[in-house]
Design an enzyme around this catalytic site. Structure first.
Site, PDB file in Angstrom:
ATOM      1  N   GLY A  46       0.823  -1.201   0.000  1.00 57.07           N
ATOM      2  CA  GLY A  46       0.000   0.000   0.000  1.00 57.07           C
ATOM      3  C   GLY A  46       0.855   1.248   0.000  1.00 57.07           C
ATOM      4  N   GLN A  51       3.193   9.943   0.954  1.00 59.82           N
ATOM      5  CA  GLN A  51       4.498   9.273   0.918  1.00 59.82           C
ATOM      6  C   GLN A  51       5.299   9.606  -0.340  1.00 59.82           C
ATOM      7  OE1 GLN A  51       2.670   5.249   2.036  1.00 59.82           O
ATOM      8  NE2 GLN A  51       4.735   5.139   2.905  1.00 59.82           N
ATOM      9  N   CYS A  89       6.451  -0.322   6.787  1.00 57.82           N
ATOM     10  CA  CYS A  89       6.039   0.862   6.026  1.00 57.82           C
ATOM     11  C   CYS A  89       7.154   1.224   5.059  1.00 57.82           C
ATOM     12  CB  CYS A  89       5.779   2.017   7.003  1.00 57.82           C
ATOM     13  SG  CYS A  89       5.308   3.555   6.185  1.00 57.82           S
ATOM     14  N   LEU A  90       6.803   1.532   3.814  1.00 55.84           N
ATOM     15  CA  LEU A  90       7.826   1.886   2.821  1.00 55.84           C
ATOM     16  C   LEU A  90       8.592   3.153   3.218  1.00 55.84           C
ATOM     17  CD1 LEU A  90       5.905   1.126  -0.496  1.00 55.84           C
ATOM     18  CD2 LEU A  90       7.706  -0.247   0.583  1.00 55.84           C
ATOM     19  N   HIS A 131      -3.616   1.127   7.947  1.00 57.34           N
ATOM     20  CA  HIS A 131      -2.274   1.724   7.884  1.00 57.34           C
ATOM     21  C   HIS A 131      -2.250   2.907   6.907  1.00 57.34           C
ATOM     22  CE1 HIS A 131       2.301   1.213   7.655  1.00 57.34           C
ATOM     23  NE2 HIS A 131       2.030   2.025   6.654  1.00 57.34           N
ATOM     24  N   GLU A 132      -2.802   2.690   5.707  1.00 56.68           N
ATOM     25  CA  GLU A 132      -2.743   3.747   4.682  1.00 56.68           C
ATOM     26  C   GLU A 132      -3.650   4.922   5.047  1.00 56.68           C
ATOM     27  OE1 GLU A 132      -0.322   3.542   2.756  1.00 56.68           O
ATOM     28  OE2 GLU A 132       0.048   1.409   3.113  1.00 56.68           O
ATOM     29  N   HIS A 135      -1.973   7.261   7.371  1.00 53.75           N
ATOM     30  CA  HIS A 135      -1.029   8.178   6.718  1.00 53.75           C
ATOM     31  C   HIS A 135      -1.694   9.506   6.346  1.00 53.75           C
ATOM     32  CE1 HIS A 135       2.826   6.211   6.199  1.00 53.75           C
ATOM     33  NE2 HIS A 135       2.287   5.114   5.686  1.00 53.75           N
TER      34      HIS A 135
END
Ligand code: NI
Length: 154
Positions: A46, A51, A89-90, A131-132, A135
């Site tokens: 995701g 990000q 997380c990226l 999670h997304e 953000h």
């Protein structure tokens, strides 16, 4: 399409609140296409627009059963049961931690044409939705992590 650079946790933009999308135009579609390419390149599940440095309420999710584009997403219902699993997380490369998330969630979001759609996510997809969406409000999973893991634990 083009790859965009994924910002990492030191970047204060990750703490800002993303703004609602009002225009469903080529600029949005280019962002979505670039995010898709960037997510595939990073081999992630995701990605939120913040990000890649864009403060708009746009998220993409792909847990292996097809790419979902979620614009102005909101959680409208969630299970009372929780799951506790490892999450990464990226924007926080190389780190993982155990988080507590609902077992399932229902998300209401607009698609790239502006039409409202309901999605149900269970297990990994529920975790990913939560999670997304976090953000978009400047929240990182490490804010509520139960326990960080060493890579050896995975
Ligand atoms: Ni993340």
């Amino acid at each position: 399409m083009a790859l965009r650079k994924i910002v990492t946790k030191e970047d204060p933009i990750l703490r800002r609140i993303s703004r609602k999308v009002e225009k469903f135009d080529k600029r949005l579609w280019d962002l979505l296409d670039d995010m898709k390419e960037t997510l595939a390149d990073a081999d992630g599940a995701g990605l939120a627009a913040v990000q890649v440095g864009v403060l708009r309420r746009v998220v993409i999710v792909d847990v292996g059963d097809g790419l979902l584009e979620l614009i102005n997403p909101e959680i409208t219902d969630k299970s009372e049961e929780f799951q506790e699993e490892a999450e990464g997380c990226l924007s926080i490369p190389g780190e993982y931690g155990i988080t507590r998330r609902p077992q399932w969630v229902i998300v209401k979001a607009q698609n790239r044409e502006g039409k409202w759609v309901l999605y149900k996510g269970e297990g990994l997809k529920a975790r990913c939705f939560c999670h997304e969406l976090d953000h978009l409000d400047g929240i990182l999973y490490t804010d509520n992590v139960i326990e960080m893991l060493d890579e050896d634990d995975l």
